[in-house]
Scaffold this motif. Sequence first.
Motif, mmCIF file in Angstrom:
data_model
loop_
_atom_site.group_PDB
_atom_site.id
_atom_site.type_symbol
_atom_site.label_atom_id
_atom_site.label_comp_id
_atom_site.label_asym_id
_atom_site.label_seq_id
_atom_site.Cartn_x
_atom_site.Cartn_y
_atom_site.Cartn_z
ATOM 1 N N GLY A 121 37.450 52.777 35.083
ATOM 2 C CA GLY A 121 36.092 52.362 34.808
ATOM 3 C C GLY A 121 35.871 50.951 35.319
ATOM 4 N N ASP A 122 34.655 50.655 35.780
ATOM 5 C CA ASP A 122 34.437 49.344 36.402
ATOM 6 C C ASP A 122 34.488 48.194 35.407
ATOM 7 O OD1 ASP A 122 32.017 49.701 35.126
ATOM 8 O OD2 ASP A 122 30.841 49.921 36.963
ATOM 9 N N ASN A 123 34.605 48.512 34.105
ATOM 10 C CA ASN A 123 34.772 47.458 33.094
ATOM 11 C C ASN A 123 36.244 47.247 32.737
ATOM 12 O OD1 ASN A 123 35.225 49.843 31.748
ATOM 13 N ND2 ASN A 123 34.068 49.291 29.912
ATOM 14 N N PHE A 124 37.160 47.875 33.467
ATOM 15 C CA PHE A 124 38.583 47.799 33.146
ATOM 16 C C PHE A 124 39.110 46.382 33.366
ATOM 17 C CE2 PHE A 124 43.078 48.355 34.685
ATOM 18 C CZ PHE A 124 43.622 48.668 33.445
ATOM 19 N N ARG A 125 39.847 45.865 32.367
ATOM 20 C CA ARG A 125 40.497 44.566 32.454
ATOM 21 C C ARG A 125 41.954 44.737 32.048
ATOM 22 N NH1 ARG A 125 36.379 44.211 34.486
ATOM 23 N NH2 ARG A 125 34.760 42.619 34.358
ATOM 24 N N PHE A 126 42.837 43.953 32.655
ATOM 25 C CA PHE A 126 44.253 44.100 32.352
ATOM 26 C C PHE A 126 44.972 42.805 32.659
ATOM 27 C CE2 PHE A 126 43.724 44.957 36.778
ATOM 28 C CZ PHE A 126 44.916 44.635 37.421
ATOM 29 N N GLY A 127 46.216 42.692 32.183
ATOM 30 C CA GLY A 127 47.011 41.498 32.418
ATOM 31 C C GLY A 127 46.696 40.396 31.430
ATOM 32 N N ARG A 128 47.439 39.314 31.519
ATOM 33 C CA ARG A 128 47.319 38.196 30.584
ATOM 34 C C ARG A 128 45.873 37.720 30.468
ATOM 35 N NH1 ARG A 128 51.318 35.499 32.456
ATOM 36 N NH2 ARG A 128 50.129 34.381 34.055
ATOM 37 N N ARG A 129 45.419 37.652 29.206
ATOM 38 C CA ARG A 129 44.045 37.232 28.889
ATOM 39 C C ARG A 129 42.995 38.043 29.645
ATOM 40 N NH1 ARG A 129 44.651 30.591 28.423
ATOM 41 N NH2 ARG A 129 46.184 30.649 26.726
ATOM 42 N N ALA A 130 43.328 39.319 29.907
ATOM 43 C CA ALA A 130 42.399 40.233 30.596
ATOM 44 C C ALA A 130 41.896 39.639 31.903
ATOM 45 C CB ALA A 130 41.230 40.590 29.675
ATOM 46 N N SER A 131 42.796 38.960 32.614
ATOM 47 C CA SER A 131 42.385 38.266 33.835
ATOM 48 C C SER A 131 42.321 39.171 35.059
ATOM 49 C CB SER A 131 43.356 37.107 34.113
ATOM 50 O OG SER A 131 44.698 37.572 34.177
ATOM 51 N N GLY A 132 42.882 40.380 34.973
ATOM 52 C CA GLY A 132 42.804 41.316 36.076
ATOM 53 C C GLY A 132 41.582 42.203 35.970
ATOM 54 N N ASP A 133 40.934 42.501 37.088
ATOM 55 C CA ASP A 133 39.774 43.380 37.107
ATOM 56 C C ASP A 133 39.872 44.300 38.318
ATOM 57 O OD1 ASP A 133 39.221 41.714 39.238
ATOM 58 O OD2 ASP A 133 37.509 40.731 38.286
ATOM 59 N N THR A 134 38.814 45.047 38.580
ATOM 60 C CA THR A 134 38.871 46.004 39.689
ATOM 61 C C THR A 134 38.974 45.295 41.041
ATOM 62 O OG1 THR A 134 36.444 46.128 39.628
ATOM 63 C CG2 THR A 134 37.664 47.851 38.473
ATOM 64 N N THR A 135 38.403 44.098 41.156
ATOM 65 C CA THR A 135 38.534 43.350 42.409
ATOM 66 C C THR A 135 39.993 42.998 42.675
ATOM 67 O OG1 THR A 135 36.318 42.410 42.205
ATOM 68 C CG2 THR A 135 37.870 41.249 43.638
ATOM 69 N N PHE A 136 40.673 42.487 41.654
ATOM 70 C CA PHE A 136 42.097 42.176 41.806
ATOM 71 C C PHE A 136 42.877 43.448 42.128
ATOM 72 C CE2 PHE A 136 46.418 42.009 40.356
ATOM 73 C CZ PHE A 136 46.878 40.797 40.837
ATOM 74 N N LEU A 137 42.539 44.549 41.428
ATOM 75 C CA LEU A 137 43.266 45.793 41.623
ATOM 76 C C LEU A 137 43.122 46.288 43.064
ATOM 77 C CD1 LEU A 137 45.018 47.623 39.850
ATOM 78 C CD2 LEU A 137 42.963 48.925 39.273
#
Length: 307
Positions: A121-137
């Motif tokens: 989902g385009d609201n997905f966040r991951f990694g420390r302090r939710a710093s990862g997003d779809t752009t990073f992915l």
Amino acid sequence: MWRDFPGASTAPRTDPAAVTVGNFDGVHRGHQHVIARTRELAGSLPVIAITFEPHPLAVVAPDRAPKRLTTMRRRVELLHAAGVDEVRILDFTREMAAWSPQEFVDRVLLDQLHTHLVAVGDNFRFGRRASGDTTFLREAGERAGFAVDGLGLDGGTEPFSSTLVRRYIAEGRLREAAEVLGRPHEISGVVRKGDQRGRELGYPTANVPVDEAYAVPPDGVYAGWVVRAHGERLPAAISVGTNPTFDGVERRVESYVLDRTDLDLYGEEIRVELVDRLRGMVRYDGIEPLIAQMADDVVRTRAALGI
């Protein structure tokens, strides 16, 4: 890393796979859309859904942890029903919460799952302090050789989300919650003996204690269904609350299966599907007005369920 759980997988993979990642609490229609898109993009690849246990917020900010919409067992069932081939449950810890987004990609998607495609989902966040997003992915995928698709969760002006479902449930808006979920909201539990008053009044109930970790609607009376372990669905008038007429203290979900006084459900795990709110909870002065109200509740339950 992976929690051992019925219906879930734990061994590292050596063959390529398509992966979708999220909390998937409730497996609502937005989640179902992402899973269907993952399946569409996967071609002949198996589709793996990664979920988390406990919810990451329960680890990093327990005071903000949301109410759960389903048990993990039900979540696994619903994910398989939505079309995934394999469910993975990440055993979420403080150590994992400290991973950088790149560590998550390397340790989970690449080392463990041999990922060739990720859809989230385009609201997905991951990694420390939710710093990862779809752009990073996407950038990580370009470096590592896997494709990434970020998808909207549908729902028109207000996207489908577990947060939206919880809000509807908290407000007693069960039909709106069902629109997002794609099915009625449900409460699961093992039936235990209550005070036996319902049986004495001619309305025996299957009683399930309320677990406050789960999303439960406001006290009141609801129309719905009792679903037994083998799949039988029985229409029911359902009371959520403490039974104030008899000075009750424990909050329960009490289900009267329409026209059935012969059922023995003690010790059986059931799902109670809540379809519509009929009224709020009322304290009655005496038995007769309570019995009259229960009879009216049954009539209104039939109308709400269309039976």
